[in-house]
Structures are given as structure tokens and as C-alpha cells.
Design a protein around this motif. Structure first.
Motif, PDB file in Angstrom:
ATOM      1  N   GLY A  77       0.907  -1.125  -0.234  1.00  0.00           N
ATOM      2  CA  GLY A  77       0.047  -0.089   0.206  1.00  0.00           C
ATOM      3  C   GLY A  77       0.852   1.314  -0.002  1.00  0.00           C
ATOM      4  N   SER A  78       0.220   2.471  -0.275  1.00  0.00           N
ATOM      5  CA  SER A  78       0.826   3.675  -0.575  1.00  0.00           C
ATOM      6  C   SER A  78       1.223   4.084   1.001  1.00  0.00           C
ATOM      7  CB  SER A  78       0.370   4.436  -1.446  1.00  0.00           C
ATOM      8  OG  SER A  78       0.267   3.900  -2.682  1.00  0.00           O
ATOM      9  N   GLY A  79       0.328   4.107   1.848  1.00  0.00           N
ATOM     10  CA  GLY A  79       0.418   4.683   3.186  1.00  0.00           C
ATOM     11  C   GLY A  79       1.602   3.822   3.953  1.00  0.00           C
ATOM     12  N   VAL A  80       1.534   4.776   4.972  1.00  0.00           N
ATOM     13  CA  VAL A  80       2.736   4.215   5.897  1.00  0.00           C
ATOM     14  C   VAL A  80       1.810   3.817   7.272  1.00  0.00           C
ATOM     15  CG1 VAL A  80       4.832   4.610   7.367  1.00  0.00           C
ATOM     16  CG2 VAL A  80       4.724   5.506   5.056  1.00  0.00           C
ATOM     17  N   ALA A  81       1.491   2.533   7.572  1.00  0.00           N
ATOM     18  CA  ALA A  81       1.088   2.383   8.684  1.00  0.00           C
ATOM     19  C   ALA A  81       1.650   2.470  10.113  1.00  0.00           C
ATOM     20  CB  ALA A  81       0.574   0.809   8.589  1.00  0.00           C
ATOM     21  N   ALA A  82       3.050   2.180   9.963  1.00  0.00           N
ATOM     22  CA  ALA A  82       3.685   2.114  11.217  1.00  0.00           C
ATOM     23  C   ALA A  82       3.834   3.551  11.706  1.00  0.00           C
ATOM     24  CB  ALA A  82       5.132   1.433  11.066  1.00  0.00           C
ATOM     25  N   THR A  83       3.966   3.697  13.175  1.00  0.00           N
ATOM     26  CA  THR A  83       3.962   5.061  13.875  1.00  0.00           C
ATOM     27  C   THR A  83       5.149   5.255  14.224  1.00  0.00           C
ATOM     28  OG1 THR A  83       2.835   4.073  15.753  1.00  0.00           O
ATOM     29  CG2 THR A  83       1.561   5.176  13.930  1.00  0.00           C
ATOM     30  N   SER A  84       5.974   4.140  14.330  1.00  0.00           N
ATOM     31  CA  SER A  84       7.534   4.421  15.295  1.00  0.00           C
ATOM     32  C   SER A  84       8.344   5.486  14.447  1.00  0.00           C
ATOM     33  CB  SER A  84       8.085   3.227  15.356  1.00  0.00           C
ATOM     34  OG  SER A  84       8.445   2.441  13.863  1.00  0.00           O
ATOM     35  N   ALA A  85       9.336   5.793  15.216  1.00  0.00           N
ATOM     36  CA  ALA A  85      10.427   6.807  14.434  1.00  0.00           C
ATOM     37  C   ALA A  85      11.212   6.126  13.378  1.00  0.00           C
ATOM     38  CB  ALA A  85      11.274   7.182  15.727  1.00  0.00           C
ATOM     39  N   GLU A  86      11.658   7.138  12.682  1.00  0.00           N
ATOM     40  CA  GLU A  86      12.349   6.287  11.520  1.00  0.00           C
ATOM     41  C   GLU A  86      13.874   5.857  11.813  1.00  0.00           C
ATOM     42  OE1 GLU A  86      12.247   8.436   7.572  1.00  0.00           O
ATOM     43  OE2 GLU A  86      14.298   8.861   8.065  1.00  0.00           O
ATOM     44  N   ILE A  87      13.844   4.461  11.474  1.00  0.00           N
ATOM     45  CA  ILE A  87      15.302   3.966  11.959  1.00  0.00           C
ATOM     46  C   ILE A  87      16.409   4.383  10.758  1.00  0.00           C
ATOM     47  CG2 ILE A  87      16.417   1.737  12.178  1.00  0.00           C
ATOM     48  CD1 ILE A  87      13.748   0.656  12.960  1.00  0.00           C
ATOM     49  N   PRO A  88      17.361   4.877  11.255  1.00  0.00           N
ATOM     50  CA  PRO A  88      18.367   5.477  10.223  1.00  0.00           C
ATOM     51  C   PRO A  88      19.034   4.262   9.697  1.00  0.00           C
ATOM     52  CG  PRO A  88      19.191   5.725  12.618  1.00  0.00           C
ATOM     53  CD  PRO A  88      17.695   5.305  12.687  1.00  0.00           C
ATOM     54  N   LEU A  89      19.418   4.441   8.202  1.00  0.00           N
ATOM     55  CA  LEU A  89      20.378   3.423   7.518  1.00  0.00           C
ATOM     56  C   LEU A  89      21.474   4.013   6.951  1.00  0.00           C
ATOM     57  CD1 LEU A  89      17.250   1.721   5.626  1.00  0.00           C
ATOM     58  CD2 LEU A  89      18.483   0.817   7.683  1.00  0.00           C
ATOM     59  N   SER A 122       8.946 -20.284   4.039  1.00  0.00           N
ATOM     60  CA  SER A 122       9.035 -18.702   3.568  1.00  0.00           C
ATOM     61  C   SER A 122       8.451 -18.069   4.840  1.00  0.00           C
ATOM     62  CB  SER A 122       8.265 -18.358   2.235  1.00  0.00           C
ATOM     63  OG  SER A 122       7.162 -18.663   2.552  1.00  0.00           O
ATOM     64  N   TYR A 123       9.199 -16.897   5.039  1.00  0.00           N
ATOM     65  CA  TYR A 123       8.911 -15.969   6.367  1.00  0.00           C
ATOM     66  C   TYR A 123       8.639 -14.537   5.811  1.00  0.00           C
ATOM     67  CZ  TYR A 123      10.535 -20.264   8.246  1.00  0.00           C
ATOM     68  OH  TYR A 123      10.671 -21.645   8.671  1.00  0.00           O
ATOM     69  N   THR A 124       7.854 -14.011   6.143  1.00  0.00           N
ATOM     70  CA  THR A 124       7.611 -12.619   5.688  1.00  0.00           C
ATOM     71  C   THR A 124       7.570 -11.472   6.780  1.00  0.00           C
ATOM     72  OG1 THR A 124       5.159 -12.822   6.000  1.00  0.00           O
ATOM     73  CG2 THR A 124       6.044 -13.377   3.826  1.00  0.00           C
ATOM     74  N   VAL A 125       7.827 -10.226   6.345  1.00  0.00           N
ATOM     75  CA  VAL A 125       7.784  -8.946   7.482  1.00  0.00           C
ATOM     76  C   VAL A 125       7.444  -7.743   6.841  1.00  0.00           C
ATOM     77  CG1 VAL A 125      10.228  -8.570   7.273  1.00  0.00           C
ATOM     78  CG2 VAL A 125       8.887  -8.044   9.381  1.00  0.00           C
ATOM     79  N   LEU A 126       6.804  -7.097   7.372  1.00  0.00           N
ATOM     80  CA  LEU A 126       6.370  -5.712   6.685  1.00  0.00           C
ATOM     81  C   LEU A 126       7.360  -4.501   7.042  1.00  0.00           C
ATOM     82  CD1 LEU A 126       2.238  -5.457   7.117  1.00  0.00           C
ATOM     83  CD2 LEU A 126       3.751  -6.202   5.095  1.00  0.00           C
ATOM     84  N   ILE A 127       7.586  -3.712   6.200  1.00  0.00           N
ATOM     85  CA  ILE A 127       8.454  -2.630   6.407  1.00  0.00           C
ATOM     86  C   ILE A 127       7.563  -1.525   5.806  1.00  0.00           C
ATOM     87  CG2 ILE A 127      10.648  -3.786   6.521  1.00  0.00           C
ATOM     88  CD1 ILE A 127      11.243  -2.371   3.955  1.00  0.00           C
ATOM     89  N   SER A 128       8.074  -0.197   6.418  1.00  0.00           N
ATOM     90  CA  SER A 128       7.535   0.896   5.814  1.00  0.00           C
ATOM     91  C   SER A 128       8.479   1.737   5.213  1.00  0.00           C
ATOM     92  CB  SER A 128       6.526   1.867   6.863  1.00  0.00           C
ATOM     93  OG  SER A 128       5.428   1.106   7.065  1.00  0.00           O
ATOM     94  N   LEU A 129       8.558   2.520   4.060  1.00  0.00           N
ATOM     95  CA  LEU A 129       9.361   3.418   3.659  1.00  0.00           C
ATOM     96  C   LEU A 129       8.841   4.788   3.511  1.00  0.00           C
ATOM     97  CD1 LEU A 129      10.843   1.096   0.746  1.00  0.00           C
ATOM     98  CD2 LEU A 129      11.793   1.478   2.977  1.00  0.00           C
ATOM     99  N   ARG A 130       9.730   6.021   3.746  1.00  0.00           N
ATOM    100  CA  ARG A 130       9.312   7.360   3.316  1.00  0.00           C
ATOM    101  C   ARG A 130      10.181   8.320   3.367  1.00  0.00           C
ATOM    102  NH1 ARG A 130       6.311   8.070   9.491  1.00  0.00           N
ATOM    103  NH2 ARG A 130       8.415   8.345  10.540  1.00  0.00           N
TER     104      ARG A 130
END
Length: 432
Positions: A367-379, A424-432
Motif C-alpha cells: 500500500g501507499s500509506g505508512v501504517a507504522a507510527t514508530s520513529a524512522e530507523i536510520p540506515l 518462507s517467512y515475511t515481514v512488513l516494512i514502511s518506507l518514507r
């Protein structure tokens, strides 16, 4: 003398059929004729007195006289040997012998006068012995002959394999005695096996000519000679499978305990294969490769009834979960254009790290929205990996794939890790 039952037993190498015989005219069972709905007049033409078979009913003078009388509204109680006495068709049934094969062979029977019952070279069926019947279902052949004569039974190979020969003695519709040859080796189309049948109390050896040179290579005695209830046994054995979970950890010791029981004729053989390879009862294995495995057990009782059970299970890695910076609960938010290290560890049932697995990563937008509300993790902006296969870091004992997020757009994404154990194993991430 009429087929009234067809029993199918499924084996891992093919199906096995058995026939049961009841009273009838060779085509229609007596019960079918006697239970025609709303019939007010029912007539019987017993074969032993009329000589009329199923098709002969249409042209017999006796049956035509009955039909004419009914049409003239003057039904007869009887005409010649045709009567309304049902017992005339169910009493005095002659005894019979049935020779049957379950195998890649052609079944031939010769009586004491040399008359033949069985297939011809042209593919037709020769019914040269009077009062007989012959049925074929796939690789199963059934030759029914009158009791009281001696017979030469010939099994001619069609293809290589293992043949089964059964000899059944019938009193009416009841099997009184039975001899079973479960494992006649058929080497090729040149192989022949012969039985000179004078009765089950005499010499019951099958003479085997493996290569068709006219020389008897061995004589096979029956695996079982049954009588009474055991001779009528049509119930396959009951198989008990090992207690193995549908998914087991790699290198976990597995005990393959299995068994079979039979309350009537008793067990003749129990065989099993794991992934197509024979395995004996009580075997313990801890070196199975990752992925799916198929375990099959087949049991045969002394009457020839067979059954099998198959169990599919998988040997899987112990997946330790996604490692930081990926958050396993899907709450991770990461900046676009940076490199996201996707990492995890694999171990076996003993806790030892697995370094030889093949792991691939797949990414799909949710989806286009960012569901997560946590602080952005620096990379970091370190180099990303190409392709989609993880590499193994032997220092940290972990699989790593540096994912270039610059190829994606803002929104929620699913990361899927597919392993060569089929999991197989899955996880969701959010990008912004």
C-alpha cells in the motif's frame, strides 16, 4: 457364476482387483432379476435345466411361449423348464474353481482334454472350455472353470515384474479353500510359470521357466493355503504409521516404527520406502536433506489383500526470525534511498548454525500509506546487493542481503524470504 462384487485395493505400484461371485445368469445377478420394481409376474429359466444363457433368453422357445401368453393376457405359471419358482435358480449351483492373476502376465487354462480358456495371439478371448467365464480388469485376470476336472494353468509373461496367482475353490458363491502365490518373479515376456492343478491336497508347486528355454528353473510352493473364513478374507490389513510431525527440524533423529495387523488370514509382508528407497522397521535417521519427504508403507495379508499409507513431511531449518534493523512486528519505518540490511540466522535441531542454505528475497508493495507510527530507523548508504540471493556471513553466522530501497516508492512493503527447505517467512516494512 455371475460377478456380483468388484473390490479395489490400492497399492503403491498399482491397483489390485478381486471379484466376488453370486447366483445369476452369467451377466445379471439373481438379486437384480428378483427385485424389479412393480413386477407382478417373474419367471426363472435355470441354466442347468434349460441351457439358456443371458442372450439366449431372447430366442428360447420356452421364454417366448411365456411372453406370448402374457401378451395374450393368459399368463402361464410355467412353460417347459421356465417357472415362477425362484429356488430353481438358487439351488444346485455347481462347484467351481477360479484361477486369478494380479500381475503383468497373460493367464491361460487348459482342461484334461487340452481345451483352452484365455486370450489368443490376436487379442481375442478363447472360451474353449464349456461352462467357463473369463474376466480382465487392467492387469488382473480371472478364469472360472467347473470343478471336477484337472487343469494346467499357464502364466505367460507380458513385462518384467512380480506376479500373484490365486486359486479359489467355490461351493456355490462361497470360497471354501484358497491357495495364494504372492511373489512369482517375471523376468521378461519369455518367462512362463505353470501349475498342474489336481486339487489343493496334491502337489501345488508352480514350475518357473525364467527365460523360456523349456527348462524349469525353480518350483514355487504357495505362500498360503487357506480354508474357511480365512479363504473368504477380503479385508485388507490395518497399517500403523510412525509418530512423526508434519514438519521436523533439520537433523532431528526420526524413528521409523511401523506395523500392520490382520485379524483374518494374517500378515504376509510389510514393506516401506522413504523417498523411493527401501527402509526397514525401527530405522533411525538424522541426516535427511531439507525439504519434503515421502514415507510409504504397504501391507499384504496371506489372502493377497493389500493396502498402503503415505505420509509426507518436511525437514526444515529453525528460522531465528528477522534481525535488527528489521523489526519483526512490522513497525519499522526506514528512509527511502538508503540500504536496508535484511538478516537472519538458521540452526538445526541441535542448535548448530546452518551455513549451506539457499535463501532468496522477494519484495511486494502492500500500500501507499505508512501504517507504522514508530520513529524512522536510520540506515547507511553502503553498497547494496544485486540479484535476490542472500550471502552468508561466517563471522556473524547469519544470512545477509543489503536491500537498495532507492528502487522503491514510499509506502508499506512486504519482504519475503524463501528458503530451500520449502518454507518462507515475511515481514512488513514502511518506507518514507
Amino acid at each position: 457364476n455371475t460377478v456380483g462384487q468388484i473390490q479395489l485395493s490400492e497399492g503403491w505400484r498399482g491397483n489390485r482387483y478381486d471379484l466376488g461371485y453370486i447366483s445369476g445368469d452369467g451377466t445379471v445377478p439373481f438379486g437384480s432379476a428378483a427385485s424389479i420394481a412393480n413386477a407382478t409376474l417373474t419367471y426363472y429359466a435355470p441354466f442347468d435345466t434349460t441351457g439358456i444363457d443371458h442372450t439366449g433368453l431372447m430366442k428360447s422357445d420356452d421364454t417366448l411361449a411365456v411372453v406370448q401368453s402374457v401378451l395374450d393376457n393368459h399368463p402361464l405359471d410355467a412353460s417347459g423348464n421356465v417357472s415362477q419358482d425362484a429356488s430353481s435358480c438358487t439351488t444346485g449351483t455347481p462347484n467351481a474353481i477360479v484361477f486369478e492373476t494380479h500381475s503383468p502376465v497373460a493367464l491361460h487354462v487348459y482342461d484334461s482334454s487340452g481345451r483352452h480358456l484365455g486370450p489368443t495371439s490376436s487379442g481375442a478371448l478363447d472360451l474353449g472350455i464349456a461352462g467357463t467365464g473369463y474376466d480382465i480388469i487392467e492387469h488382473n485376470s480371472f478364469a472360472r472353470v467347473p470343478a471336477g476336472d484337472t487343469y494346467r494353468v499357464v502364466l505367460q509373461g507380458i513385462a518384467s515384474g512380480t506376479a500373484e496367482l490365486d486359486v479359489k475353490l467355490y461351493s456355490g458363491a462361497t470360497v471354501t479353500d484358497k491357495a495364494v502365490y504372492l511373489s512369482i518373479p517375471i523376468q521378461s515376456a519369455s518367462t512362463t510359470a505353470e501349475l498342474d492343478f489336481y486339487g489343493l491336497s496334491g502337489d501345488s508347486g508352480v514350475k518357473l521357466d525364467s527365460n523360456g528355454d523349456g527348462v524349469v528353473d525353480s518350483v514355487l510352493q504357495p505362500d498360503a493355503v487357506l480354508s474357511g473364513a480365512s479363504a473368504e478374507d477380503i479385508v485388507p490389513p490395518v497399517i500403523t504409521m510412525p509418530n512423526i510431525s508434519s514438519t521436523v527440524l533439520l537433523h532431528a533423529p526420526l524413528v521409523f516404527n511401523f506395523s500392520a495387523s490382520d485379524d483374518s488370514s494374517g500378515i504376509a509382508s510389510v514393506q516401506s520406502v522413504l523417498d523411493g528407497n527401501p527402509i526397514i522397521n525401527g530405522t533411525i535417521l538424522a541426516n535427511l536433506a531439507p525439504g519434503n519427504h515421502t514415507f510409504t508403507v504397504q501391507a499384504v495379508d496371506r489372502a493377497g489383500n493389500l493396502t498402503f499409507k503415505t505420509f509426507v513431511f518436511s525437514a526444515a531449518y529453525n528460522f531465528g526470525g528477522f534481525l535488527p534493523p528489521v523489526k519483526t512486528d512490522g513497525s519499522g519505518v526506514y528512509p527511502l534511498g538508503r540500504t536496508l540490511p535484511v538478516k537472519f540466522q538458521l540452526t538445526d535441531a541441535n542448535g548448530k548454525f546452518i551455513s549451506t542454505a539457499v535463501a532468496q528475497i522477494f519484495v511486494a508493495k502492500q500500500g501507499s500509506g505508512v501504517a507504522a507510527t514508530s520513529a524512522e530507523i536510520p540506515l547507511s548508504t553502503s553498497a547494496s546487493d544485486i540479484g535476490n540471493v542472500f550471502r552468508y556471513d561466517s563471522l556473524a553466522n547469519q544470512y545477509v542481503y543489503n536491500l537498495n530501497t532507492g528502487k522503491f516508492s514510499a509506502g508499506t512493503w512486504q519482504l519475503k524470504v524463501v528458503l530451500d527447505d520449502g518454507k518462507s517467512y515475511t515481514v512488513l516494512i514502511s518506507l518514507r
